[in-house]
Design a protein around this motif. Structure first.
Motif, PDB file in Angstrom:
ATOM      1  N   UNK A 285       0.813  -1.217   0.000  1.00  0.00           N
ATOM      2  CA  UNK A 285       0.000   0.000   0.000  1.00  0.00           C
ATOM      3  C   UNK A 285       0.850   1.273   0.000  1.00  0.00           C
ATOM      4  N   UNK A 286       2.129   1.138  -0.374  1.00  0.00           N
ATOM      5  CA  UNK A 286       3.028   2.297  -0.310  1.00  0.00           C
ATOM      6  C   UNK A 286       3.205   2.984  -1.654  1.00  0.00           C
ATOM      7  N   UNK A 287       2.385   2.681  -2.607  1.00  0.00           N
ATOM      8  CA  UNK A 287       2.514   3.283  -3.933  1.00  0.00           C
ATOM      9  C   UNK A 287       2.350   4.807  -3.831  1.00  0.00           C
ATOM     10  N   UNK A 288       3.278   5.509  -4.475  1.00  0.00           N
ATOM     11  CA  UNK A 288       3.244   6.969  -4.450  1.00  0.00           C
ATOM     12  C   UNK A 288       3.863   7.577  -3.216  1.00  0.00           C
ATOM     13  N   UNK A 289       4.397   6.757  -2.313  1.00  0.00           N
ATOM     14  CA  UNK A 289       4.987   7.263  -1.069  1.00  0.00           C
ATOM     15  C   UNK A 289       6.507   7.097  -1.025  1.00  0.00           C
ATOM     16  N   UNK A 290       7.142   6.956  -2.207  1.00  0.00           N
ATOM     17  CA  UNK A 290       8.598   6.797  -2.214  1.00  0.00           C
ATOM     18  C   UNK A 290       9.315   8.009  -1.622  1.00  0.00           C
ATOM     19  N   UNK A 291       8.654   9.170  -1.632  1.00  0.00           N
ATOM     20  CA  UNK A 291       9.266  10.372  -1.073  1.00  0.00           C
ATOM     21  C   UNK A 291       9.332  10.325   0.456  1.00  0.00           C
ATOM     22  N   UNK A 292       8.417   9.550   1.084  1.00  0.00           N
ATOM     23  CA  UNK A 292       8.297   9.562   2.547  1.00  0.00           C
ATOM     24  C   UNK A 292       9.544   9.021   3.251  1.00  0.00           C
ATOM     25  N   UNK A 293      10.073   7.838   2.854  1.00  0.00           N
ATOM     26  CA  UNK A 293      11.264   7.356   3.572  1.00  0.00           C
ATOM     27  C   UNK A 293      12.481   8.246   3.371  1.00  0.00           C
ATOM     28  N   UNK A 294      12.627   8.826   2.162  1.00  0.00           N
ATOM     29  CA  UNK A 294      13.776   9.699   1.910  1.00  0.00           C
ATOM     30  C   UNK A 294      13.674  10.977   2.736  1.00  0.00           C
ATOM     31  N   UNK A 295      12.475  11.575   2.751  1.00  0.00           N
ATOM     32  CA  UNK A 295      12.277  12.788   3.545  1.00  0.00           C
ATOM     33  C   UNK A 295      12.468  12.502   5.033  1.00  0.00           C
ATOM     34  N   UNK A 296      11.929  11.371   5.493  1.00  0.00           N
ATOM     35  CA  UNK A 296      12.065  11.012   6.913  1.00  0.00           C
ATOM     36  C   UNK A 296      13.510  10.757   7.278  1.00  0.00           C
ATOM     37  N   UNK A 297      14.239  10.054   6.374  1.00  0.00           N
ATOM     38  CA  UNK A 297      15.644   9.751   6.650  1.00  0.00           C
ATOM     39  C   UNK A 297      16.469  11.026   6.735  1.00  0.00           C
ATOM     40  N   UNK A 298      16.292  11.933   5.751  1.00  0.00           N
ATOM     41  CA  UNK A 298      17.082  13.170   5.751  1.00  0.00           C
ATOM     42  C   UNK A 298      16.777  14.012   6.989  1.00  0.00           C
ATOM     43  N   UNK A 299      15.480  14.151   7.318  1.00  0.00           N
ATOM     44  CA  UNK A 299      15.108  14.940   8.492  1.00  0.00           C
ATOM     45  C   UNK A 299      15.606  14.277   9.774  1.00  0.00           C
ATOM     46  N   UNK A 300      15.571  12.944   9.828  1.00  0.00           N
ATOM     47  CA  UNK A 300      16.073  12.196  10.989  1.00  0.00           C
ATOM     48  C   UNK A 300      17.548  12.517  11.216  1.00  0.00           C
ATOM     49  N   UNK A 301      18.358  12.388  10.143  1.00  0.00           N
ATOM     50  CA  UNK A 301      19.795  12.603  10.262  1.00  0.00           C
ATOM     51  C   UNK A 301      20.102  14.048  10.672  1.00  0.00           C
ATOM     52  N   UNK A 302      19.388  14.998  10.064  1.00  0.00           N
ATOM     53  CA  UNK A 302      19.612  16.407  10.390  1.00  0.00           C
ATOM     54  C   UNK A 302      19.213  16.696  11.838  1.00  0.00           C
ATOM     55  N   UNK A 303      18.029  16.191  12.262  1.00  0.00           N
ATOM     56  CA  UNK A 303      17.560  16.439  13.632  1.00  0.00           C
ATOM     57  C   UNK A 303      18.499  15.809  14.657  1.00  0.00           C
ATOM     58  N   UNK A 304      18.946  14.586  14.403  1.00  0.00           N
ATOM     59  CA  UNK A 304      19.886  13.930  15.320  1.00  0.00           C
ATOM     60  C   UNK A 304      21.180  14.734  15.419  1.00  0.00           C
ATOM     61  N   UNK A 305      21.663  15.204  14.288  1.00  0.00           N
ATOM     62  CA  UNK A 305      22.937  15.920  14.264  1.00  0.00           C
ATOM     63  C   UNK A 305      22.836  17.327  14.836  1.00  0.00           C
ATOM     64  N   UNK A 306      21.610  17.862  14.928  1.00  0.00           N
ATOM     65  CA  UNK A 306      21.415  19.185  15.525  1.00  0.00           C
ATOM     66  C   UNK A 306      21.306  19.143  17.044  1.00  0.00           C
ATOM     67  N   UNK A 307      21.011  17.975  17.619  1.00  0.00           N
ATOM     68  CA  UNK A 307      20.801  17.922  19.058  1.00  0.00           C
ATOM     69  C   UNK A 307      21.399  16.705  19.729  1.00  0.00           C
ATOM     70  N   UNK A 308      20.754  15.556  19.569  1.00  0.00           N
ATOM     71  CA  UNK A 308      21.184  14.349  20.283  1.00  0.00           C
ATOM     72  C   UNK A 308      22.645  14.004  20.022  1.00  0.00           C
TER      73      UNK A 308
END
Length: 407
Positions: A285-308
């Motif tokens: 059921x993930x058709x059309x959501x290929x952008x979601x993991x990439x956006x989540x991954x990039x934001x995850x890495x940036x957020x982790x590197x900004x604080x934790x």
């Protein structure tokens, strides 16, 4: 490597208290070089494992010593930035290895890594021992000379020495003779260790290693096969460096707690979203959501590197009195490397048991819990001297505030 770091995390704290921060650090250079020699020229699995154990032991020890040394030589106005540079240079080192691996073979990548501890040995031999360690040992003249070397001729060295001396006398008046056992018996040490252990637990169990593990696959899917694994690794490494640099520059203005709370909350949200994507993907059921993991991954890495990422190490250098700083740092690093070993060893088993989506949901929940832990338990140390932080943790000043005053 994690096992080597585990084995050496506690002994190096004692070594730093006996030999001093600088001489203990100098002991790590030969250990690093020996480990890389085994990895460069080892021709059997056993020799390669020895190399990984030795480099892991040296790396784990460095995780203890670096925040302690930086916190003890930095003045309070720039201490957060300087401690943040520790994590910044870890990310620079990671990017360095990613680039080496993309353009050279394994042999020259290992040689390139071995050059770094050789430079480290030379550089560390040129800097002094920390003033708090010297004062604790009654070597006031050496502490004065070190402060002049660190601060320059215009700095009021005597005022800083007087403040440190007053803190030592206060400790003596409270029955603390400077011994590790008596230092650990204080409320400040107990509160600081609880805060530190909570931070490193969130640091390791928020899912950073799992996200990096899936980074190449996510980039491959999002780019339709245009980005190879080496290229995606370099991209992720570059994002970490830039975000950590930003965090290091603002940590002394924004404060430690606001960065940690925001970072852990966003990291948790991104991990939960990655779990949701993998759940949808497994059911078709993930058709059309290929952008979601990439956006989540990039934001995850940036957020982790900004604080934790960087701020955890900033606080580990600031929360403890001189007599317990090395031990408490060792204990926190021991717990950190233990979780690192468990996550890297049993990640596949956990994913098989609860699914990839379940694994990311667990990591996301830990990160959200970490944000709450920071909000209610971890003190703000911005603009406070190390002596003021101890009075704060002892109850002499208000401990919990979420101020975010930018100047």
């Amino acid at each position: 490597m994690s096992l080597g770091a585990l084995a050496f995390s506690l002994p190096v704290g004692r070594l730093a208290d006996v030999l001093g921060r600088k001489r203990a650090g100098l002991c790590l250079g030969p250990l690093f070089l020996a480990g890389w020699a085994f990895l460069i020229w080892g021709d059997s699995l056993a020799l390669l494992c020895v190399g990984r154990l030795l480099t892991g032991a040296a790396g784990g020890a460095f995780n203890v010593l670096a925040p302690v040394y930086i916190a003890e030589v930095a003045q309070k106005e720039v201490r957060g930035a300087l401690c943040g540079y520790f994590q910044l240079l870890l990310t620079v080192g990671t990017l360095y290895v990613y680039v080496l691996g993309a353009v050279t073979g394994l042999f020259w990548t290992s040689v390139g890594c071995a050059v770094v501890p050789a430079v480290f040995l030379v550089a560390l031999s040129l800097v002094p021992e920390t003033p708090p360690y010297l004062l604790q040992g009654g070597r006031e003249d050496e502490a004065r000379a070190t402060l002049r070397w660190l601060r320059g001729p215009r700095w009021d060295v005597e005022a800083e020495l007087a403040e440190a001396r007053a803190a030592l006398e206060e400790d003596s008046g409270n029955g603390r003779s400077g011994s590790l056992r008596e230092g650990l018996s204080t409320p400040a040490a107990g509160r600081g260790i609880v805060a530190g252990l909570g931070l490193v637990t969130c640091f390791q169990l928020c899912g950073i290693n799992a996200v990096l593990f899936y980074a190449s696959d996510i980039f491959l899917r999002a780019s339709g096969g245009a980005l190879e694994a080496d290229t995606s690794a370099v991209v992720v490494g570059a994002m970490q460096v830039v975000a950590t640099l930003v965090a290091s520059l603002v940590v002394d203005r924004a404060g430690r707690r606001p960065l940690l709370v925001a970072s852990a909350a966003v990291v948790g949200l991104c991990a939960l979203l990655l779990g949701a994507y993998f759940q949808l993907d497994s059911s078709g059921e993930a058709e059309g959501l290929d952008w979601l993991p990439l956006a989540s991954l990039c934001l995850f890495v940036v957020a982790f590197s900004l604080g934790l990422g960087p701020v955890t190490w900033v606080l580990l250098g600031e929360l403890y009195a001189p007599e317990v700083r090395a031990f408490a740092g060792s204990l926190c690093c021991l717990v950190s490397w233990t979780f690192s070993f468990l996550v890297t060893t049993f990640f596949s088993e956990l994913s098989s048991a609860v699914g990839v989506q379940g694994t990311f949901w667990i990591f996301g929940s830990v990160a959200v819990a970490g944000a709450l832990f920071v909000f209610f338990v971890v003190p703000e140390t911005k603009d406070r001297s190390l002596e003021e932080v101890q009075r704060q943790l002892s109850g002499g000043a208000r401990v919990w505030s979420l101020s975010c005053t930018c100047r």
